[in-house]
Design a protein around this motif. Structure first.
Motif, PDB file in Angstrom:
ATOM      1  N   THR A  87       3.478 -24.141 -27.743  1.00  0.00           N
ATOM      2  CA  THR A  87       2.666 -24.748 -27.404  1.00  0.00           C
ATOM      3  C   THR A  87       2.264 -24.274 -25.761  1.00  0.00           C
ATOM      4  O   THR A  87       1.627 -23.529 -24.966  1.00  0.00           O
ATOM      5  CB  THR A  87       3.346 -26.036 -26.278  1.00  0.00           C
ATOM      6  N   VAL A  90       0.118 -20.607 -27.145  1.00  0.00           N
ATOM      7  CA  VAL A  90      -1.373 -21.128 -27.965  1.00  0.00           C
ATOM      8  C   VAL A  90      -1.649 -21.057 -26.533  1.00  0.00           C
ATOM      9  O   VAL A  90      -2.772 -20.748 -26.451  1.00  0.00           O
ATOM     10  CB  VAL A  90      -1.026 -22.432 -27.947  1.00  0.00           C
ATOM     11  N   TRP A  91      -1.168 -22.083 -25.227  1.00  0.00           N
ATOM     12  CA  TRP A  91      -1.681 -22.149 -23.736  1.00  0.00           C
ATOM     13  C   TRP A  91      -1.857 -20.905 -22.913  1.00  0.00           C
ATOM     14  O   TRP A  91      -3.358 -21.105 -22.413  1.00  0.00           O
ATOM     15  CB  TRP A  91      -0.980 -22.953 -22.858  1.00  0.00           C
ATOM     16  N   THR A  93      -2.674 -17.718 -24.816  1.00  0.00           N
ATOM     17  CA  THR A  93      -3.106 -17.291 -25.530  1.00  0.00           C
ATOM     18  C   THR A  93      -4.668 -17.841 -24.746  1.00  0.00           C
ATOM     19  O   THR A  93      -5.568 -17.046 -25.118  1.00  0.00           O
ATOM     20  CB  THR A  93      -3.159 -17.467 -27.209  1.00  0.00           C
ATOM     21  N   ASP A  94      -5.368 -19.022 -25.247  1.00  0.00           N
ATOM     22  CA  ASP A  94      -6.101 -19.960 -24.881  1.00  0.00           C
ATOM     23  C   ASP A  94      -7.092 -19.626 -23.245  1.00  0.00           C
ATOM     24  O   ASP A  94      -7.981 -19.206 -23.157  1.00  0.00           O
ATOM     25  CB  ASP A  94      -6.056 -21.352 -24.983  1.00  0.00           C
TER      26      ASP A  94
END
Length: 107
Positions: A87, A90-91, A93-94
């Motif tokens: 998580t 992904v966070w 990268t976002d």
């Protein structure tokens, strides 16, 4: 090194080829070949049917080695830790991609 035709081979060859022996002959191929499987009779039933299924499931469940409570806690903690790490990746990268797009478009 030359072959019987007096030419140099394009790539190295194995020891058997240098002495003229083939690694596969008709007799060794037949000896190593697996026999063809027999076709099944379409009327032949291989399973016990639907009625036998619950009993088979119960017998298979008895063979299972169930984890202890301590092992389950460890496995659960490992899964949660993995989820937290994924998580965060992904966070991050976002957020970085949003900042990059914003920087490119607002310039």
């Amino acid at each position: 090194m030359t072959n019987p035709n007096g030419q140099t081979p394009a790539q190295p060859t194995g020891k058997r080829q240098l002495h003229g022996a083939s690694p596969v002959s008709a007799s060794t191929y037949e000896a190593k070949r697996t026999p063809a499987t027999q076709e099944r009779d379409p009327d032949e039933h291989t399973g016990g049917g639907i009625a036998a299924f619950p009993g088979e499931v119960a017998s298979e469940m008895k063979k299972v080695i169930w984890p202890t409570g301590r092992q389950m806690v460890n496995y659960t903690l490992i899964v949660f830790a993995f989820l937290i790490v994924i998580t965060a990746i992904v966070w991050g990268t976002d957020i970085l991609s949003a900042k990059l797009v914003e920087w490119i478009l607002i310039r």
